[in-house]
Scaffold this motif. Structure first.
Motif, PDB file in Angstrom:
ATOM      1  N   MET A 275      40.151  68.377  48.038  1.00 55.53           N
ATOM      2  CA  MET A 275      39.604  67.201  47.377  1.00 55.53           C
ATOM      3  C   MET A 275      38.215  66.876  47.892  1.00 55.53           C
ATOM      4  SD  MET A 275      41.192  63.347  47.234  1.00 55.53           S
ATOM      5  CE  MET A 275      41.093  63.179  49.015  1.00 55.53           C
ATOM      6  N   TYR A 276      38.026  66.993  49.217  1.00 58.19           N
ATOM      7  CA  TYR A 276      36.722  66.692  49.786  1.00 58.19           C
ATOM      8  C   TYR A 276      35.682  67.733  49.367  1.00 58.19           C
ATOM      9  CZ  TYR A 276      39.226  63.375  52.750  1.00 58.19           C
ATOM     10  OH  TYR A 276      39.999  62.338  53.209  1.00 58.19           O
ATOM     11  N   LEU A 277      36.107  68.990  49.221  1.00 57.20           N
ATOM     12  CA  LEU A 277      35.193  70.019  48.742  1.00 57.20           C
ATOM     13  C   LEU A 277      34.703  69.693  47.336  1.00 57.20           C
ATOM     14  CD1 LEU A 277      36.949  73.292  49.967  1.00 57.20           C
ATOM     15  CD2 LEU A 277      34.682  72.507  50.644  1.00 57.20           C
ATOM     16  N   LEU A 278      35.633  69.272  46.466  1.00 59.66           N
ATOM     17  CA  LEU A 278      35.268  68.930  45.090  1.00 59.66           C
ATOM     18  C   LEU A 278      34.370  67.700  45.057  1.00 59.66           C
ATOM     19  CD1 LEU A 278      38.664  69.543  43.233  1.00 59.66           C
ATOM     20  CD2 LEU A 278      36.609  70.971  43.178  1.00 59.66           C
ATOM     21  N   LEU A 279      34.710  66.704  45.886  1.00 58.05           N
ATOM     22  CA  LEU A 279      33.870  65.507  45.947  1.00 58.05           C
ATOM     23  C   LEU A 279      32.477  65.850  46.476  1.00 58.05           C
ATOM     24  CD1 LEU A 279      33.656  62.442  45.608  1.00 58.05           C
ATOM     25  CD2 LEU A 279      34.518  62.189  47.936  1.00 58.05           C
ATOM     26  N   GLY A 280      32.430  66.724  47.497  1.00 55.90           N
ATOM     27  CA  GLY A 280      31.136  67.156  48.022  1.00 55.90           C
ATOM     28  C   GLY A 280      30.323  67.893  46.975  1.00 55.90           C
ATOM     29  N   ALA A 281      31.004  68.691  46.148  1.00 56.56           N
ATOM     30  CA  ALA A 281      30.310  69.405  45.076  1.00 56.56           C
ATOM     31  C   ALA A 281      29.735  68.428  44.058  1.00 56.56           C
ATOM     32  CB  ALA A 281      31.270  70.378  44.396  1.00 56.56           C
ATOM     33  N   ALA A 282      30.516  67.398  43.713  1.00 55.04           N
ATOM     34  CA  ALA A 282      30.030  66.394  42.755  1.00 55.04           C
ATOM     35  C   ALA A 282      28.840  65.636  43.315  1.00 55.04           C
ATOM     36  CB  ALA A 282      31.155  65.424  42.407  1.00 55.04           C
ATOM     37  N   MET A 283      28.909  65.241  44.582  1.00 48.66           N
ATOM     38  CA  MET A 283      27.821  64.492  45.199  1.00 48.66           C
ATOM     39  C   MET A 283      26.602  65.386  45.431  1.00 48.66           C
ATOM     40  SD  MET A 283      29.703  61.765  47.744  1.00 48.66           S
ATOM     41  CE  MET A 283      30.570  62.974  48.721  1.00 48.66           C
ATOM     42  N   GLY A 284      26.837  66.666  45.735  1.00 44.67           N
ATOM     43  CA  GLY A 284      25.732  67.597  45.880  1.00 44.67           C
ATOM     44  C   GLY A 284      24.986  67.794  44.574  1.00 44.67           C
ATOM     45  N   THR A 285      25.736  67.850  43.465  1.00 48.93           N
ATOM     46  CA  THR A 285      25.108  67.988  42.155  1.00 48.93           C
ATOM     47  C   THR A 285      24.247  66.773  41.836  1.00 48.93           C
ATOM     48  OG1 THR A 285      26.964  69.321  41.349  1.00 48.93           O
ATOM     49  CG2 THR A 285      25.533  68.331  39.696  1.00 48.93           C
ATOM     50  N   LEU A 286      24.788  65.578  42.088  1.00 47.40           N
ATOM     51  CA  LEU A 286      24.009  64.367  41.852  1.00 47.40           C
ATOM     52  C   LEU A 286      22.807  64.295  42.792  1.00 47.40           C
ATOM     53  CD1 LEU A 286      26.815  61.689  41.321  1.00 47.40           C
ATOM     54  CD2 LEU A 286      25.187  62.524  39.616  1.00 47.40           C
ATOM     55  N   GLY A 287      23.006  64.737  44.034  1.00 43.67           N
ATOM     56  CA  GLY A 287      21.897  64.741  44.984  1.00 43.67           C
ATOM     57  C   GLY A 287      20.781  65.667  44.537  1.00 43.67           C
ATOM     58  N   GLY A 288      21.155  66.839  44.023  1.00 43.82           N
ATOM     59  CA  GLY A 288      20.149  67.756  43.498  1.00 43.82           C
ATOM     60  C   GLY A 288      19.479  67.222  42.252  1.00 43.82           C
ATOM     61  N   LEU A 289      20.264  66.542  41.400  1.00 37.38           N
ATOM     62  CA  LEU A 289      19.722  65.975  40.165  1.00 37.38           C
ATOM     63  C   LEU A 289      18.663  64.924  40.458  1.00 37.38           C
ATOM     64  CD1 LEU A 289      19.800  65.523  37.064  1.00 37.38           C
ATOM     65  CD2 LEU A 289      21.695  63.915  37.456  1.00 37.38           C
ATOM     66  N   PHE A 290      18.947  64.051  41.429  1.00 37.50           N
ATOM     67  CA  PHE A 290      18.035  62.958  41.731  1.00 37.50           C
ATOM     68  C   PHE A 290      17.100  63.248  42.907  1.00 37.50           C
ATOM     69  CE2 PHE A 290      21.699  60.432  39.874  1.00 37.50           C
ATOM     70  CZ  PHE A 290      21.093  60.282  38.641  1.00 37.50           C
ATOM     71  N   GLY A 291      17.241  64.433  43.512  1.00 35.24           N
ATOM     72  CA  GLY A 291      16.356  64.807  44.603  1.00 35.24           C
ATOM     73  C   GLY A 291      16.543  63.982  45.854  1.00 35.24           C
ATOM     74  N   ILE A 292      17.789  63.626  46.175  1.00 36.32           N
ATOM     75  CA  ILE A 292      18.046  62.727  47.302  1.00 36.32           C
ATOM     76  C   ILE A 292      18.964  63.338  48.347  1.00 36.32           C
ATOM     77  CG2 ILE A 292      17.628  60.595  46.044  1.00 36.32           C
ATOM     78  CD1 ILE A 292      20.567  60.408  45.439  1.00 36.32           C
ATOM     79  N   GLY A 293      19.310  64.631  48.197  1.00 33.73           N
ATOM     80  CA  GLY A 293      20.098  65.303  49.212  1.00 33.73           C
ATOM     81  C   GLY A 293      21.562  64.926  49.245  1.00 33.73           C
ATOM     82  N   GLY A 294      21.990  63.954  48.491  1.00 37.21           N
ATOM     83  CA  GLY A 294      23.394  63.585  48.424  1.00 37.21           C
ATOM     84  C   GLY A 294      23.782  62.371  49.235  1.00 37.21           C
ATOM     85  N   GLY A 295      22.954  61.961  50.203  1.00 34.91           N
ATOM     86  CA  GLY A 295      23.319  60.848  51.072  1.00 34.91           C
ATOM     87  C   GLY A 295      23.454  59.532  50.337  1.00 34.91           C
ATOM     88  N   LEU A 296      22.509  59.272  49.459  1.00 32.16           N
ATOM     89  CA  LEU A 296      22.528  58.017  48.715  1.00 32.16           C
ATOM     90  C   LEU A 296      23.708  57.966  47.751  1.00 32.16           C
ATOM     91  CD1 LEU A 296      20.661  55.569  48.863  1.00 32.16           C
ATOM     92  CD2 LEU A 296      19.484  56.419  46.842  1.00 32.16           C
ATOM     93  N   VAL A 297      24.203  59.138  47.361  1.00 33.33           N
ATOM     94  CA  VAL A 297      25.395  59.216  46.519  1.00 33.33           C
ATOM     95  C   VAL A 297      26.647  59.038  47.361  1.00 33.33           C
ATOM     96  CG1 VAL A 297      26.663  60.641  44.870  1.00 33.33           C
ATOM     97  CG2 VAL A 297      24.180  60.817  45.006  1.00 33.33           C
ATOM     98  N   ALA A 298      26.665  59.709  48.519  1.00 34.53           N
ATOM     99  CA  ALA A 298      27.872  59.761  49.336  1.00 34.53           C
ATOM    100  C   ALA A 298      28.235  58.421  49.958  1.00 34.53           C
ATOM    101  CB  ALA A 298      27.703  60.812  50.433  1.00 34.53           C
TER     102      ALA A 298
ATOM    103  N   PRO B  99      33.928  69.412  55.022  1.00 40.32           N
ATOM    104  CA  PRO B  99      34.126  69.936  53.655  1.00 40.32           C
ATOM    105  C   PRO B  99      33.186  69.310  52.630  1.00 40.32           C
ATOM    106  CG  PRO B  99      35.986  68.570  54.324  1.00 40.32           C
ATOM    107  CD  PRO B  99      35.168  68.812  55.549  1.00 40.32           C
ATOM    108  N   LEU B 100      32.801  68.043  52.825  1.00 40.83           N
ATOM    109  CA  LEU B 100      31.804  67.445  51.938  1.00 40.83           C
ATOM    110  C   LEU B 100      30.488  68.217  52.014  1.00 40.83           C
ATOM    111  CD1 LEU B 100      32.305  63.601  52.528  1.00 40.83           C
ATOM    112  CD2 LEU B 100      32.811  64.861  50.440  1.00 40.83           C
ATOM    113  N   ALA B 101      30.092  68.590  53.236  1.00 44.72           N
ATOM    114  CA  ALA B 101      28.849  69.342  53.421  1.00 44.72           C
ATOM    115  C   ALA B 101      28.923  70.711  52.766  1.00 44.72           C
ATOM    116  CB  ALA B 101      28.551  69.486  54.920  1.00 44.72           C
ATOM    117  N   ILE B 102      30.075  71.385  52.899  1.00 42.95           N
ATOM    118  CA  ILE B 102      30.238  72.712  52.298  1.00 42.95           C
ATOM    119  C   ILE B 102      30.166  72.611  50.774  1.00 42.95           C
ATOM    120  CG2 ILE B 102      31.836  74.638  51.977  1.00 42.95           C
ATOM    121  CD1 ILE B 102      32.885  74.039  54.818  1.00 42.95           C
ATOM    122  N   GLY B 103      30.864  71.625  50.212  1.00 45.97           N
ATOM    123  CA  GLY B 103      30.819  71.432  48.767  1.00 45.97           C
ATOM    124  C   GLY B 103      29.426  71.090  48.276  1.00 45.97           C
ATOM    125  N   GLY B 104      28.716  70.272  49.044  1.00 45.43           N
ATOM    126  CA  GLY B 104      27.361  69.895  48.662  1.00 45.43           C
ATOM    127  C   GLY B 104      26.406  71.072  48.681  1.00 45.43           C
TER     128      GLY B 104
END
Length: 243
Positions: free
Chosen positions: A1-24, A200-205
């Motif tokens: 679950m954390y891998l999938l969540l990390g993947a979702a947040m990584g995608t949003l982080g890449g979309l907005f250019g924010i690395g995922g932190g502001l999403v996470a 796992p969030l980091a790996i997914g991201g």
């Protein structure tokens, strides 16, 4: 679950250019009930490898000015270290209120950027002697909220200092990397990192951030910035329900 969540947040982080932190950070606080400091520390664990990987890949293709980078890094490192030591001791509810305020200010900042007429970019930065002020401000937000370097620095470097987009992104990565390391270290030493969740969030991201970057390049800049503002307001509203 954390891998999938990390993947979702990584995608949003890449979309907005924010690395995922502001999403996470809002996601961890709202969906998993983490207090603000624990959410920020765990998000930093997810963000750090993304920042380091991006910096390494960027440096392979584009030369980063060492002088300009050091003018940003030194004050940012000191400020993020000092403010993170204070942030881990703040009452979690007050920290969450401060983070909501930060999201609102960031939304207004991005709206202004949409209509801000930028001067011509050049090889040499305008007002280069004031770079330390940007480093100081970015370090404070990084230490307090676990985000801020790239989100704030890139548009200021292009809008005020006259950097090209490529140069601004490289300097922002150089600025963010040391601040992220010292802030994560401080949060970890005070027990504000959930390692079983963060790894796992980091790996997914890492696996998905490139998808978001590809999507970002397919959208017009103004539409992308508008979506980012909507996203920030949504995060602020969701966090308000946790206050």
């Amino acid at each position: 679950m954390y891998l999938l969540l990390g993947a979702a947040m990584g995608t949003l982080g890449g979309l907005f250019g924010i690395g995922g932190g502001l999403v996470a950070i809002p996601a961890l606080g709202v969906l998993f009930g983490l207090d603000q400091q624990l959410a920020q520390g765990t998000a930093l664990l997810m963000v750090l490898p993304n920042v380091l990987l991006a910096l390494w890949r960027y440096h392979q293709r584009n030369r980063i000015s060492v002088r300009n980078a050091m003018m940003l890094i030194v004050p940012s490192f000191v400020a993020s270290w000092l403010t993170s030591m204070w942030a881990v001791r703040v009452e979690a509810q007050n920290m969450r209120i401060g983070f909501v305020g930060f999201l609102i200010v960031l939304t207004l900042f991005n709206l202004i950027q949409m209509y801000w007429h930028k001067g011509n970019a050049g090889a040499e930065l305008r007002h280069g002697r004031w770079l330390w002020v940007l480093g100081l401000g970015s370090g404070i937000t990084a230490g307090l909220f676990g985000v801020g370097g790239g989100v704030i620095a890139t548009p200021i470097l292009t809008g005020i200092f006259g950097a090209t987009q490529v140069a601004a992104q490289g300097l922002a990565l150089a600025l963010a990397a040391p601040a992220t390391v010292i802030t994560l270290t401080t949060y970890a030493l005070h027990g504000h990192v959930n390692w079983l969740m963060g790894i796992p969030l980091a790996i997914g991201g890492l696996a998905s951030i490139s998808w978001g970057v590809a999507l970002a390049h397919s959208l017009p800049e103004r539409r992308l910035r508008s979506l980012f503002c909507v996203f920030l307001v949504f995060c602020a509203i969701m966090l308000c329900f946790r206050l």
